[in-house]
Design a protein around this motif. Structure first.
Motif, mmCIF file in Angstrom:
data_model
loop_
_atom_site.group_PDB
_atom_site.id
_atom_site.type_symbol
_atom_site.label_atom_id
_atom_site.label_comp_id
_atom_site.label_asym_id
_atom_site.label_seq_id
_atom_site.Cartn_x
_atom_site.Cartn_y
_atom_site.Cartn_z
ATOM 1 N N ILE A 1 0.822 -1.319 0.061
ATOM 2 C CA ILE A 1 0.242 -0.015 -0.083
ATOM 3 C C ILE A 1 0.549 1.015 0.139
ATOM 4 O O ILE A 1 0.593 2.455 -0.512
ATOM 5 N N ASP A 2 1.978 1.124 1.163
ATOM 6 C CA ASP A 2 2.396 2.249 0.382
ATOM 7 C C ASP A 2 3.033 2.988 -0.920
ATOM 8 O O ASP A 2 3.680 3.941 -0.679
ATOM 9 N N ASP A 3 4.324 1.687 -1.520
ATOM 10 C CA ASP A 3 4.151 2.022 -2.603
ATOM 11 C C ASP A 3 3.012 2.456 -3.448
ATOM 12 O O ASP A 3 3.706 3.541 -4.801
ATOM 13 N N ALA A 4 1.240 2.066 -3.393
ATOM 14 C CA ALA A 4 0.339 2.923 -4.042
ATOM 15 C C ALA A 4 0.272 3.628 -4.055
ATOM 16 O O ALA A 4 0.289 4.738 -5.003
ATOM 17 N N LEU A 5 0.297 4.171 -2.200
ATOM 18 C CA LEU A 5 0.107 5.725 -2.354
ATOM 19 C C LEU A 5 1.188 6.518 -2.710
ATOM 20 O O LEU A 5 1.161 7.364 -2.905
ATOM 21 N N ASP B 1 -2.393 9.859 3.349
ATOM 22 C CA ASP B 1 -3.396 8.076 4.243
ATOM 23 C C ASP B 1 -4.856 8.572 4.310
ATOM 24 O O ASP B 1 -5.268 7.699 4.465
ATOM 25 N N ASP B 2 -4.944 9.610 3.345
ATOM 26 C CA ASP B 2 -6.304 9.679 3.491
ATOM 27 C C ASP B 2 -6.582 8.662 2.379
ATOM 28 O O ASP B 2 -7.923 8.355 1.880
ATOM 29 N N ASN B 3 -6.536 8.855 0.949
ATOM 30 C CA ASN B 3 -6.048 7.763 0.341
ATOM 31 C C ASN B 3 -6.195 6.258 0.830
ATOM 32 O O ASN B 3 -6.829 5.529 -0.464
ATOM 33 N N GLY C 1 -6.469 8.892 -7.091
ATOM 34 C CA GLY C 1 -7.252 8.832 -5.660
ATOM 35 C C GLY C 1 -8.398 8.581 -5.188
ATOM 36 O O GLY C 1 -8.907 7.983 -5.851
ATOM 37 N N ILE C 2 -8.889 9.659 -3.611
ATOM 38 C CA ILE C 2 -10.296 9.823 -3.448
ATOM 39 C C ILE C 2 -11.113 10.659 -4.420
ATOM 40 O O ILE C 2 -12.377 11.254 -3.869
ATOM 41 N N GLN C 3 -10.084 10.752 -5.253
ATOM 42 C CA GLN C 3 -10.577 11.898 -6.652
ATOM 43 C C GLN C 3 -12.273 11.512 -6.706
ATOM 44 O O GLN C 3 -12.185 10.086 -7.591
ATOM 45 N N SER C 4 -12.721 12.324 -7.363
ATOM 46 C CA SER C 4 -14.282 11.689 -8.367
ATOM 47 C C SER C 4 -14.597 12.431 -9.137
ATOM 48 O O SER C 4 -15.134 13.497 -8.858
ATOM 49 N N ASP C 5 -14.969 12.351 -10.446
ATOM 50 C CA ASP C 5 -15.179 12.958 -11.233
ATOM 51 C C ASP C 5 -16.180 11.991 -11.957
ATOM 52 O O ASP C 5 -16.678 10.829 -12.277
ATOM 53 N N PRO C 6 -17.354 12.630 -12.882
ATOM 54 C CA PRO C 6 -18.779 12.395 -12.603
ATOM 55 C C PRO C 6 -18.567 11.507 -13.802
ATOM 56 O O PRO C 6 -19.205 10.285 -14.069
#
Length: 446
Positions: free
Chosen positions: A85-89, A101-103, A165-170
Motif C-alpha cells: 500500500i505504501d508503494d501504491a500511495l 493517508d486519506d487515500n 486517489g479519492i477524487q471523484s469525477d462524474p
C-alpha cells in the motif's frame, strides 16, 4: 498476501508487454449511454464515443514493456496485488489539502479485492480521456455475472501517470457504468452521420471523449403551449404540466412510471397543505421548453423559467419515457443516474454545449450567473435536485429505493454533496465486492 518476487516480476512483465504491444490498436467505439427508468438501467440512443486500447487479458497473463504509461499502470496494479500500500500511495496523485493517508482506506479496499485472488482479475481496456487514462477491469462475482470497475490515472507535470486517489469525477463514473451495462448490448454500430449533435467533453480535447445524440430546438411555454409542437415527448411533457397546474397530486402522479408514481403520491400526501405551496411556486417559476434531447426511449426536456424575476436563465430538465407498449410517461421522481451527474453539473454539459447552442439560436441572452431561487420558507419539504441516488447492486436494493430527503433549504442551490457520496459509495462497494469474492472462492487464504 505477498506474491513471491519472481512472480511479481513475471506479472509486471506480462502486463506491460500486453499493454505495450496492443497499445497501438486504438479503436473508436460509440456506446449507448445508460439512463435510469425508475430502478432499471436502460441503454439509450445517446452514445458516448471513446478511443480505447483493447486488452481483454487476465492480469496474471501480463508483463512489462517499454511504454511508460503501461509501466505506470502495471506497477500500480501490481502494488495492490502484492499488498504494498505504501508503494501504491507513492504512485497516487497528491491532492492539495488532502493527506496521503486519506487515500489509504480506498487502496486497502482495492487490495482486499485484488490481492486475495489475482487470478480472477481481468483487464479489459484502457480508455483515453484526454491526457488521462482509464484502466477498466472486471472480476467475477456470481455465476455468469461480473463486477466492472476502473482505475483513473492522471498525468502529472512530469508527464507520468499517477492514480487519481479519492477524487471523484462524474465522467469516469459514467464511462465505467456504460462499460458495465454495455456488455449486454455491445457498441452502437451507427456512424457519426446518424447524429445531429456532438460535443467534446472538457478537458479531453487532445484525445477526445464525445457525446453524440439527436435533439430539437424549440420554444414553448409548457404551462400554456397554445397547441401541439409536433414533437410527441414535448407535447406529453406540456400536457403533464397542465395536469400538475390544475389537478391534485394523484392525477399528476398517475402520469409517472410505476415506481416514481408511487413515490410522488406518497411524498405529496406527506406534505399536507405544504403541497399546494410547492405547486403554486412551481407554476409561478414556469417552464419555457427550449431543447429536447432524444435519448430514446428517454427524452430530456430542458426548460428555462418563465418568471422574468429569476436571474441567470437557469436551465432545468424533466425526463419523459417512451413506454414499450406505446405512449409516454414522466419518470425518475427524485431518482438520478450516473448520466444525471453530468447533466446537472454546468461544466460538463450546459457550459460546453447547451448554453452556447441556445445563445446562438437567440433563446437565451445572459451568461450564467447565480440565480434567485424561489422556495417557500415554510410548507413543502422539497426534494433536492442535486442529491444523487446511486444505483446499487440488486442484493442491496430495498423495495422503495429510499425516501426523498425531509429537509432541504434551497430548491435550486448550486452546491452538491455528490463527490463525497460517490467516494463513500466507491469505498463501500469495493470492500463489499471483495468480501463477496472471498466468500464465492472459499474464504481468505492463509
Amino acid at each position: 498476501m505477498q506474491l513471491p518476487q519472481a512472480r511479481l516480476t513475471a506479472c509486471l512483465f506480462a502486463l506491460g508487454y500486453a499493454l505495450g504491444v496492443r497499445g497501438q490498436d486504438v479503436v473508436v467505439e460509440r456506446w449507448p449511454v445508460p439512463m435510469l427508468v425508475d430502478l432499471e438501467d436502460v441503454p439509450t440512443a445517446m452514445v458516448i464515443e471513446l478511443r480505447s486500447q483493447l486488452i481483454d487479458t487476465p492480469f496474471l497473463d501480463f508483463s512489462p514493456g517499454g511504454d511508460p504509461d503501461s509501466a505506470a499502470m502495471a506497477s500500480f496494479v501490481d502494488a495492490l496485488v502484492a499488498g504494498d500500500i505504501d508503494d501504491a500511495l507513492a504512485m497516487t496523485v497528491e491532492i492539495p489539502g488532502v493527506s496521503s493517508d486519506d487515500n489509504r482506506p480506498l487502496l486497502d479496499a482495492f487490495q482486499m479485492m485484488f490481492g486475495e485472488f489475482p487470478e480472477f482479475l481481468h483487464l479489459d481496456r484502457v480508455i483515453h480521456l484526454g491526457d488521462d487514462r482509464l484502466l477498466v477491469w472486471s472480476l467475477p462475482v456470481e455465476d455468469g455475472t461480473e463486477f466492472v470497475g476502473s482505475l483513473r490515472f492522471q498525468r502529472d507535470t512530469d508527464g507520468e501517470l499517477r492514480y487519481e486517489g479519492i477524487q471523484s469525477d462524474p465522467l469516469t463514473s459514467l464511462i465505467t457504468h456504460t462499460m458495465d451495462i454495455g456488455r449486454a448490448t455491445g457498441p452502437d454500430e451507427r456512424g457519426p452521420e446518424a447524429f445531429t449533435y456532438d460535443y467534446v467533453v472538457p478537458p479531453t480535447d487532445d484525445d477526445p471523449v464525445r457525446f453524440r445524440f439527436n435533439g430539437v430546438l424549440l420554444e414553448v411555454d409548457a404551462f400554456n403551449p397554445l397547441g401541439p409542437t409536433g414533437h410527441a415527448p414535448v407535447d406529453f411533457f406540456n400536457t403533464s404540466m397542465g395536469v400538475f397546474a390544475a389537478g391534485g397530486p394523484f392525477e399528476y402522479g398517475q402520469l409517472f412510471s410505476p415506481f416514481s408514481a408511487e413515490r410522488y403520491i406518497e411524498w405529496a400526501q406527506e406534505q399536507g397543505d405544504g403541497y399546494e405551496v410547492y405547486r403554486a411556486e412551481t407554476v409561478n417559476y414556469g417552464a419555457r421548453v427550449v431543447f429536447m434531447l432524444d435519448a430514446d426511449p428517454v427524452y430530456l426536456i430542458f426548460y428555462l423559467p418563465t418568471d422574468t424575476g429569476i436571474e441567470g436563465e437557469p436551465l432545468r430538465y424533466g425526463m419523459v419515457r417512451r413506454h414499450p407498449d406505446g405512449g409516454f410517461q414522466l419518470t425518475n421522481f427524485f431518482n438520478f443516474s450516473f448520466a444525471d451527474m453530468l447533466f446537472q453539473r454546468r461544466e460538463y454539459f450546459e457550459e460546453p454545449f447547451l448554453r452556447p447552442l441556445l445563445r446562438e439560436e437567440g433563446l437565451i441572452v445572459d451568461n450564467p450567473t447565480p440565480e434567485r431561487a424561489v422556495v417557500p420558507a415554510r410548507g413543502a419539504q422539497l426534494p433536492d435536485p442535486d442529491a444523487f441516488v446511486v444505483p446499487r447492486e440488486p442484493a442491496d436494493e430495498d423495495e422503495d429505493g429510499g425516501p426523498p430527503p425531509e429537509d432541504v433549504d434551497d430548491l435550486l442551490r448550486e452546491g452538491s454533496l455528490w463527490p463525497w457520496i460517490a467516494i463513500f459509495f466507491l469505498v463501500v462497494v469495493v470492500a463489499a465486492i471483495a468480501l463477496i469474492i472471498r466468500q464465492k472462492r472459499g474464504g481468505p487464504r492463509t
